[in-house]
Design a protein around this motif. Structure first.
Motif, PDB file in Angstrom:
ATOM      1  N   PRO A 153      30.722  -9.831   5.998  1.00 42.52           N
ATOM      2  CA  PRO A 153      29.713  -9.616   7.026  1.00 42.52           C
ATOM      3  C   PRO A 153      29.121  -8.209   6.914  1.00 42.52           C
ATOM      4  CG  PRO A 153      31.917  -9.737   7.994  1.00 42.52           C
ATOM      5  CD  PRO A 153      32.086  -9.824   6.517  1.00 42.52           C
ATOM      6  N   ILE A 154      27.817  -8.112   7.045  1.00 40.58           N
ATOM      7  CA  ILE A 154      27.121  -6.827   6.949  1.00 40.58           C
ATOM      8  C   ILE A 154      26.768  -6.356   8.354  1.00 40.58           C
ATOM      9  CG2 ILE A 154      25.152  -5.623   5.910  1.00 40.58           C
ATOM     10  CD1 ILE A 154      26.774  -6.905   3.797  1.00 40.58           C
ATOM     11  N   PRO A 155      27.051  -5.089   8.689  1.00 41.12           N
ATOM     12  CA  PRO A 155      26.752  -4.615  10.048  1.00 41.12           C
ATOM     13  C   PRO A 155      25.256  -4.429  10.261  1.00 41.12           C
ATOM     14  CG  PRO A 155      27.683  -2.832   8.736  1.00 41.12           C
ATOM     15  CD  PRO A 155      27.717  -4.059   7.877  1.00 41.12           C
TER      16      PRO A 155
ATOM     17  N   ALA B 266      30.606   4.837   9.973  1.00 41.60           N
ATOM     18  CA  ALA B 266      31.886   4.688   9.269  1.00 41.60           C
ATOM     19  C   ALA B 266      31.987   3.360   8.538  1.00 41.60           C
ATOM     20  CB  ALA B 266      33.048   4.818  10.252  1.00 41.60           C
ATOM     21  N   MET B 267      31.119   2.404   8.898  1.00 40.65           N
ATOM     22  CA  MET B 267      31.131   1.112   8.218  1.00 40.65           C
ATOM     23  C   MET B 267      30.372   1.238   6.918  1.00 40.65           C
ATOM     24  SD  MET B 267      32.543  -1.487   9.711  1.00 40.65           S
ATOM     25  CE  MET B 267      31.722  -2.933   9.043  1.00 40.65           C
ATOM     26  N   PRO B 268      31.004   0.994   5.794  1.00 38.79           N
ATOM     27  CA  PRO B 268      30.218   1.019   4.568  1.00 38.79           C
ATOM     28  C   PRO B 268      29.325  -0.208   4.527  1.00 38.79           C
ATOM     29  CG  PRO B 268      32.481   0.387   4.121  1.00 38.79           C
ATOM     30  CD  PRO B 268      32.379   0.599   5.587  1.00 38.79           C
ATOM     31  N   THR B 269      28.022  -0.003   4.348  1.00 39.31           N
ATOM     32  CA  THR B 269      27.167  -1.159   4.101  1.00 39.31           C
ATOM     33  C   THR B 269      27.134  -1.323   2.600  1.00 39.31           C
ATOM     34  OG1 THR B 269      25.243   0.257   4.057  1.00 39.31           O
ATOM     35  CG2 THR B 269      25.724  -0.811   6.141  1.00 39.31           C
ATOM     36  N   LEU B 270      27.010  -2.542   2.133  1.00 38.62           N
ATOM     37  CA  LEU B 270      27.076  -2.764   0.685  1.00 38.62           C
ATOM     38  C   LEU B 270      25.901  -2.122  -0.035  1.00 38.62           C
ATOM     39  CD1 LEU B 270      28.299  -6.441   0.543  1.00 38.62           C
ATOM     40  CD2 LEU B 270      29.560  -4.392  -0.025  1.00 38.62           C
ATOM     41  N   GLU B 271      24.838  -1.862   0.710  1.00 35.63           N
ATOM     42  CA  GLU B 271      23.634  -1.356   0.052  1.00 35.63           C
ATOM     43  C   GLU B 271      23.708   0.136  -0.218  1.00 35.63           C
ATOM     44  OE1 GLU B 271      21.362  -2.531   3.451  1.00 35.63           O
ATOM     45  OE2 GLU B 271      20.046  -3.682   2.148  1.00 35.63           O
ATOM     46  N   THR B 272      24.114   0.891   0.803  1.00 32.31           N
ATOM     47  CA  THR B 272      23.993   2.342   0.695  1.00 32.31           C
ATOM     48  C   THR B 272      24.951   2.885  -0.355  1.00 32.31           C
ATOM     49  OG1 THR B 272      25.387   2.361   2.636  1.00 32.31           O
ATOM     50  CG2 THR B 272      23.097   2.946   2.950  1.00 32.31           C
ATOM     51  N   ASN B 273      24.444   3.823  -1.120  1.00 31.38           N
ATOM     52  CA  ASN B 273      25.244   4.471  -2.135  1.00 31.38           C
ATOM     53  C   ASN B 273      25.499   5.905  -1.727  1.00 31.38           C
ATOM     54  OD1 ASN B 273      25.632   2.519  -4.278  1.00 31.38           O
ATOM     55  ND2 ASN B 273      23.400   2.516  -4.345  1.00 31.38           N
ATOM     56  N   SER B 274      26.731   6.199  -1.427  1.00 26.84           N
ATOM     57  CA  SER B 274      27.062   7.562  -1.091  1.00 26.84           C
ATOM     58  C   SER B 274      28.482   7.787  -1.572  1.00 26.84           C
ATOM     59  CB  SER B 274      26.961   7.776   0.420  1.00 26.84           C
ATOM     60  OG  SER B 274      27.800   8.839   0.802  1.00 26.84           O
ATOM     61  N   ASP B 275      28.797   9.019  -1.877  1.00 24.67           N
ATOM     62  CA  ASP B 275      30.102   9.302  -2.435  1.00 24.67           C
ATOM     63  C   ASP B 275      31.178   9.362  -1.376  1.00 24.67           C
ATOM     64  OD1 ASP B 275      30.350   9.255  -5.086  1.00 24.67           O
ATOM     65  OD2 ASP B 275      30.840  11.386  -5.297  1.00 24.67           O
TER      66      ASP B 275
ATOM     67  N   LEU C  51      32.458   8.606   2.689  1.00 27.05           N
ATOM     68  CA  LEU C  51      32.258   7.844   3.908  1.00 27.05           C
ATOM     69  C   LEU C  51      32.254   8.803   5.080  1.00 27.05           C
ATOM     70  CD1 LEU C  51      34.687   4.863   3.663  1.00 27.05           C
ATOM     71  CD2 LEU C  51      32.234   4.754   3.926  1.00 27.05           C
TER      72      LEU C  51
ATOM     73  N   TYR D 243      33.575   1.761  -2.204  1.00 31.31           N
ATOM     74  CA  TYR D 243      33.476   3.204  -2.030  1.00 31.31           C
ATOM     75  C   TYR D 243      34.447   3.972  -2.880  1.00 31.31           C
ATOM     76  CZ  TYR D 243      29.860   3.723   1.221  1.00 31.31           C
ATOM     77  OH  TYR D 243      28.622   3.752   1.753  1.00 31.31           O
TER      78      TYR D 243
ATOM     79  N   LEU E  98      32.238  -4.402  12.943  1.00 34.62           N
ATOM     80  CA  LEU E  98      30.827  -4.471  13.322  1.00 34.62           C
ATOM     81  C   LEU E  98      30.047  -5.468  12.479  1.00 34.62           C
ATOM     82  CD1 LEU E  98      30.026  -0.730  14.003  1.00 34.62           C
ATOM     83  CD2 LEU E  98      29.993  -2.581  15.642  1.00 34.62           C
ATOM     84  N   GLY E  99      30.542  -5.761  11.278  1.00 35.26           N
ATOM     85  CA  GLY E  99      29.887  -6.756  10.447  1.00 35.26           C
ATOM     86  C   GLY E  99      29.937  -8.122  11.117  1.00 35.26           C
TER      87      GLY E  99
END
Lengths: 336, 356
Positions: free
Chosen positions: A268-270, B264-273, B275, A229, B222-223
């Motif tokens: 781990p991915i949520p 609040a958990m960044p997922t690796l997929e989503t692209n956003s500037d 959080l 990020y 949460l992951g």
């Protein structure tokens, strides 16, 4: 390096920090010699955030500390604005100037603030050392403005660190770093001690400040999902070496080095559906860490991998193949 | 999946638990009415921030509360007996035998002055009349099970001779040597690197199958929950605010705090500037708020949230959330984008199956 269209944009980027063949060895020549950093080279461009990731013991914190010259490098050079920082004499004017321009934010918000000092004195310590305030009133004003900047308020100035939560303490640490108007901030795992909901607050704060003050960050972390990020580019370290360096999206979507792939597959991915389909890829160090000579090679525009000469072609082909797919599956996902 | 298992008698049942800590500033209401069941063979994840009461909850199950803790009310039923009423002697017989715990920090949970073989064999020696030789042989077997190479040769080694990941494996070996019916894991992977974390989680799943134990897994990640849990309970300010199966919590969450955590958990997929950050900080439990404790940080809060604590509203037989948004007359809110995305997965993948 090739000078085609794709690489020409590099020329507009101004290099702030240049690390060249940096080697850091502790207890050199003794029985307990530790080769913490073994010949790494990279640039940090002005205004960018470079994420430095790796596991504990990979040398990422040592790299940060060598750049800010908490350690005297064993070999190689660190250039800040073209100036070799290893040559700065302790106590010289140039050293003092370097210390003002480069600041650090530490991992542990509990250990990095002096418990016997008031918040305003912690924040103003740098202001005093560098004689940045004209008067006491100016000093107070600066402290209040900094507290406001990091989302605290001026009532907090006269309190002591123990009265604050972890997230608030990290904000104080950020205010202290900002107090001397630095150009470059090394953030060494600034969020790993914080709760998830607070981590996002601090990351957003660091981003906002960067936009406003055109700061350059070296962001050291082991939490790879947060690094994505905040970083423009990401460097992956393993056993004191850089193994991969590319833009954040490149590293996440098209990881090429087996170690990077293994590291990404372990996050781990949520998302339970995704987790059910994923298995971490174990990393076989023997395959890519034999004694052969390796260096960082650009295998795709702006994408560097630590490779031996005969491995380059394989990495290049893998990079091209990976870019053919619009949305490559997450590393470690089993397709069935 | 857990949802498909026949409804079993719970092995552990926590009812109306309230725990205060006496401090100079007054009583801190750390646990404010917590109830949940643990079923045989399942993994229940308890999720929450520091101070939400998740560690205190499991420590009370182990009878390991600090001296200034005061149990104001409640029961913890384990095999028809209330753990809270057990004598010290009964607790000693239970701890490390029927219920065992894996602690967060592998650096401090091992005795630095005792060889690891002896430490792993200790629970066995304490709870059975086994000879030292046989106990050590069993220790070797368990150390192999948790993946310590050449366990036999390393029995006499001390904790400092092992890496962080190996030490956590040893801590797990100590916990499982007596084949406990319940394993309490308090952030067992938080201090470890991601690759080691993945190995330890894999190991826990394997062990669960081999010795058929139930696990309560505490974490704020949460992951990790998505990878290990059958069911999830979300805690906030000393209360459980939502519980359900892992799919219900990740794809059909109802409480705004659960939404906030997921966003609040960044997922690796989503692209956003940017959080999403939950604004503010958790409440002071010296003086807990009158209404919903999350209301001051909740963008969806209504007037009633400030005045009255929401009861649990049942969403499905396995899923409930304590939020006034589920009250029949409550206004419909516009879901945050990330939660909307997850709801879509829920509707396409799971909602139909439930009706069958």
């Amino acid at each position: 390096m090739m000078a085609d269209d794709k690489t020409s944009k590099k020329d507009d980027r101004e290099i702030l920090v240049k690390v060249e063949h940096l080697v850091q060895t502790f207890n050199k020549g003794k029985k307990d010699e530790v080769k913490a950093i073994q010949d790494i080279s990279f640039n940090i461009y002005k205004g960018e955030t470079l994420g430095l990731v790796g596991e504990s013991g990979s040398g990422k914190t040592t790299t940060g500390r060598s750049i800010i010259r908490l350690y005297q490098p064993t070999g190689g050079d660190v250039l800040f604005e073209g100036q070799n920082i290893a040559r700065l004499r302790n106590g010289s004017k140039a050293m003092l100037d370097f210390r003002r321009k480069v600041q650090m934010i530490f991992q542990d918000p509990y250990a990095s603030l002096n418990p016997r000092m008031k918040v305003k004195d912690i924040i103003a310590e740098g202001i005093d050392i560098h004689h940045l305030a004209k008067s006491n009133a100016d000093r107070d004003n600066r402290v209040n403005a900094l507290l406001d900047e990091v989302g605290l308020n001026k009532d907090h100035a006269t309190r002591y660190p123990h009265e604050f939560s972890g997230g608030q303490r990290q904000r104080i640490g950020i205010a202290r770093a900002l107090a001397v108007e630095p150009e470059f901030i090394i953030a060494d795992e600034p969020i790993s001690a914080l709760d998830v909901s607070i981590q996002a607050q601090v990351v957003n704060l660091l981003k906002d400040i960067q936009d406003k003050q055109n700061l350059t960050y070296l962001f050291i972390a082991h939490d790879l999902s947060m690094v994505k990020y905040i970083s423009d580019r990401i460097a992956v370290m393993h056993y004191g070496r850089l193994v991969e360096l590319a833009s954040a999206d490149e590293v996440y979507n098209h990881p090429l080095h087996p170690y990077t792939q293994s590291l990404l597959s372990a996050i781990p991915i949520p998302d339970p559906e995704i987790e059910r389909k994923r298995t971490p890829i174990p990393y076989d160090a023997s395959k890519v860490e034999d004694e052969r000579r390796r260096r960082m090679v650009e295998v795709y525009p702006d994408h560097f991998v630590f490779a031996a000469t005969d491995e380059v072609a394989g990495y290049k082909a893998a990079a091209v193949k990976s870019h053919l797919v619009d949305h490559p599956p997450l590393v470690g996902t089993t397709t069935d | 999946m857990a949802t498909n298992k026949p409804a079993e008698e719970p092995i552990l049942s926590v009812k109306d638990l309230k725990i205060d800590f006496r401090t100079f500033a007054g009583p801190v209401h750390a646990i404010r009415d917590v109830s949940f069941d643990l079923k045989k063979g399942e993994t229940l994840a308890i999720v929450g921030e520091s101070g939400s009461g998740k560690s205190v909850t499991v420590r009370s199950i182990m009878g390991l509360l600090a001296n200034n803790a005061h149990i104001a009310s409640g029961q913890i039923m384990f095999h028809d007996a209330d753990i809270l009423k057990k004598t010290k002697r009964q607790l000693n017989a239970m701890r490390g035998n029927d219920i065992a715990m894996i602690f967060q920090d592998p650096m401090t949970s091992l005795d630095p002055t005792m060889p690891i073989g002896k430490q792993v064999a200790e629970p066995l020696r304490l709870h059975t009349n086994i000879s030292e030789k046989k106990a050590l042989a069993e220790a070797v077997r368990v150390l192999k099970l948790v993946g310590i190479q050449d366990a036999q040769e390393r029995l006499k080694d001390y904790p400092h001779q092992f890496s962080g990941g190996q030490r956590q494996r040893i801590v797990i070996a100590i916990a499982i040597i007596n084949h406990p019916q319940i394993l309490l894991a308090d952030e067992p992977t938080t201090a470890l690197d991601v690759t080691i974390q993945a190995q330890i989680i894999h190991l826990l799943k394997e062990i669960q199958e081999k010795i058929d134990t139930s696990i309560i897994f505490i974490t704020h990640d949460l992951g990790v929950v998505a990878g290990i849990a059958d069911r999830v309970a979300v805690m906030y300010a000393g209360k459980i605010i939502e519980y359900g199966t892992v799919d219900e919590i990740f794809y059909n969450a109802q409480h705004p705090y659960t939404w906030g955590l997921l966003e609040a958990m960044p997922t690796l997929e989503t692209n956003s500037d940017r959080l999403y950050a939950i604004p503010g900080t958790p409440p002071d439990l010296l003086d807990p708020p009158k209404g919903d404790a999350f209301a001051p940080r909740n963008p969806f809060a209504m007037q009633i949230d400030l005045e009255q604590q929401p009861p649990f509203f049942q969403v499905s037989p396995t899923h409930a959330a304590a939020t006034w948004l589920l009250y029949p007359g409550a206004p419909k809110v516009e879901l945050p984008p990330e939660i909307k995305r997850r709801r879509q997965i829920w509707e396409t993948q799971f909602a139909g199956k439930e009706a069958e």
